[in-house]
Design a protein around this motif. Structure first.
Motif, mmCIF file in Angstrom:
data_model
loop_
_atom_site.group_PDB
_atom_site.id
_atom_site.type_symbol
_atom_site.label_atom_id
_atom_site.label_comp_id
_atom_site.label_asym_id
_atom_site.label_seq_id
_atom_site.Cartn_x
_atom_site.Cartn_y
_atom_site.Cartn_z
ATOM 1 N N PHE A 107 0.856 -1.184 0.000
ATOM 2 C CA PHE A 107 0.000 0.000 0.000
ATOM 3 C C PHE A 107 0.893 1.236 0.000
ATOM 4 C CE2 PHE A 107 -2.290 3.373 2.300
ATOM 5 C CZ PHE A 107 -3.387 3.520 1.456
ATOM 6 N N ASN A 108 0.690 2.082 -0.980
ATOM 7 C CA ASN A 108 1.468 3.320 -1.101
ATOM 8 C C ASN A 108 2.977 3.059 -1.074
ATOM 9 O OD1 ASN A 108 -0.678 5.027 -1.415
ATOM 10 N ND2 ASN A 108 -0.711 5.751 0.705
ATOM 11 N N ASP A 162 -9.332 2.633 2.479
ATOM 12 C CA ASP A 162 -8.203 2.481 1.564
ATOM 13 C C ASP A 162 -8.220 1.094 0.933
ATOM 14 O OD1 ASP A 162 -7.299 5.023 2.122
ATOM 15 O OD2 ASP A 162 -5.953 4.361 3.734
#
Length: 413
Positions: A107-108, A162
């Motif tokens: 994630f990211n 998210d």
């Protein structure tokens, strides 16, 4: 041991020495303090050790059950039949299919190792009381929504809403080789179990979604089992072990976490044995204070003997005096120990701030808070140990007092 009014009056007089006997009073006070600290330390340590074991077992069993039926190769094709057989076994209170597989998530730009768990919807709802944020309601088969541990959320910076990507390195074969399978899932809820390793790795999803992610078809990896008596889990599941022999293996919580719980048990016994010597030291303090009292009161003892006091009366007086010191210290120790246990977490935090050290690191201790569980039987044994040793410590000084010869003492009076 029943005391006469005369014996009780003298015993009270010796328990509260006068102004000229401040040193004897100081020694008696120190004896009470040592008994109090030794009893309190035993109660605190044993309660924390018991709490640590019970809390850890509760957390682990709450997620993995008391035992698992693990299929050879990680795929259990006839899991429905095995599940029905397990549920019919006497002593089994709950059994459900489970998929558990170590994978990767990103994630990211942040990547973390995870433990993807596929649970039935009924098992997923059991996380309701562990939620930190979000809701479990959106997590449905095919919805592409998951729940993740709070430490994992902090590590990758994910929040509710998210979308994280879970990577299955097996993937599917292509003309250019095997391509890892990457599937995006929306974070619907964040939970906190209380075990650091679990909160930093678990990703919970419906079993059907886990089967799709891991390309398992209609198979599962294991069956988790809960029994009525965790200490007899091996005997209860012995018929299951025979029935699945050659297809699966049964592993209970004792086997899975054998190293951890055996280490806890050894440490618990060692701490109890070592700290019991503190009570013995306290008993020697009582003995020394009584010896000093007998020496200081030799003339009084001789006068009482000439006035008709028997050896038995003198024995009772000094045994009562010393035993009362031990009893007061024991009661004070229990009170002090329970007070410390009640404020234990605050005390740990204060000591940590003063020393600048993290005394309870969840990464090392598994649990996020300092647990405590007081066993009444153990407390009774601690009290009994303190009182028995206090009583035994009074016998020699009391015998010396009763053996005093008034003729020798008062010869030059």
């Amino acid at each position: 041991m029943i005391l006469s009014p005369f014996e009780w009056t003298i015993a009270k007089r010796y328990l509260l020495p006068g102004r000229g006997e401040a040193f004897i009073a100081l020694v008696a006070g120190i004896s009470i303090g040592v008994v109090m600290l030794s009893v309190a330390m035993l109660v605190i340590v044993m309660s924390v050790m018991n709490g640590f074991r019970a809390e850890l077992l509760d957390k682990i069993v709450g997620l993995n059950g008391h035992a698992i039926v693990q299929a050879y190769g990680g795929r259990m094709d006839d899991w429905e039949n095995i599940l029905n057989e397990v549920r019919k076994t006497p002593g089994v209170v709950e059994a459900s299919p489970l998929i558990e597989q170590p994978l990767m998530t990103t994630f990211n730009g942040r990547v973390e190792g995870i433990l993807a768990r596929g649970n039935t919807m009924e098992d997923i709802r059991k996380f309701q009381d562990k939620l930190v944020s979000g809701s479990l309601d959106p997590i449905q088969p095919g919805a592409g929504k998951v729940a993740i541990g709070v430490r994992l959320a902090e590590n990758i910076g994910a929040r509710v809403g998210d979308t994280i990507t879970i990577i299955n390195p097996q993937g599917r074969p292509t003309p250019f080789g095997t391509v890892p399978r990457q599937v995006g899932y929306e974070v619907a809820a964040i939970f906190e179990v209380g075990v650091y390793d679990y909160d930093g790795a678990f990703v919970i999803m419906p079993m059907q979604d886990a089967q799709t992610l891991l390309l398992l078809g209609d198979t599962v990896g294991m069956i988790e089992v809960k029994v009525a008596d965790p200490d007899k889990v091996g005997d209860i599941l012995e018929p299951v072990q025979r029935a699945v022999q050659g297809r699966a293996v049964v592993a209970d919580w004792k086997t899975i976490n054998a190293t951890l719980f055996e280490a806890l048990q050894v440490e618990r016994v060692a701490m109890a044995f070592a700290l019991s010597f503190m009570v013995l030291v306290a008993a020697f303090n009582i003995l020394s204070s009584l010896v000093m009292l007998v020496r200081a009161k030799t003339r009084d003892i001789a006068i009482m003997r000439t006035m008709g006091a028997t050896r038995q009366s003198l024995m009772k007086i000094f045994v009562t005096t010393g035993f009362t010191v031990g009893a007061i210290g024991t009661v004070a120790g229990l009170i002090f120990g329970f007070v410390v246990l009640f404020f234990r977490q605050g005390i740990v935090e204060i000591i940590g701030k003063v020393t600048g050290q993290n005394l309870w690191d969840p990464q090392v201790r598994f649990l996020t808070t300092l647990p405590s569980k007081t066993d009444p039987i153990e407390v009774a044994m601690i009290v009994l140990l303190a009182l028995v040793l206090s009583f035994l410590a009074t016998l020699y000084p009391a015998w010396k007092a009763a053996s005093t010869d008034p003729v020798q003492v008062l010869r030059y009076e």
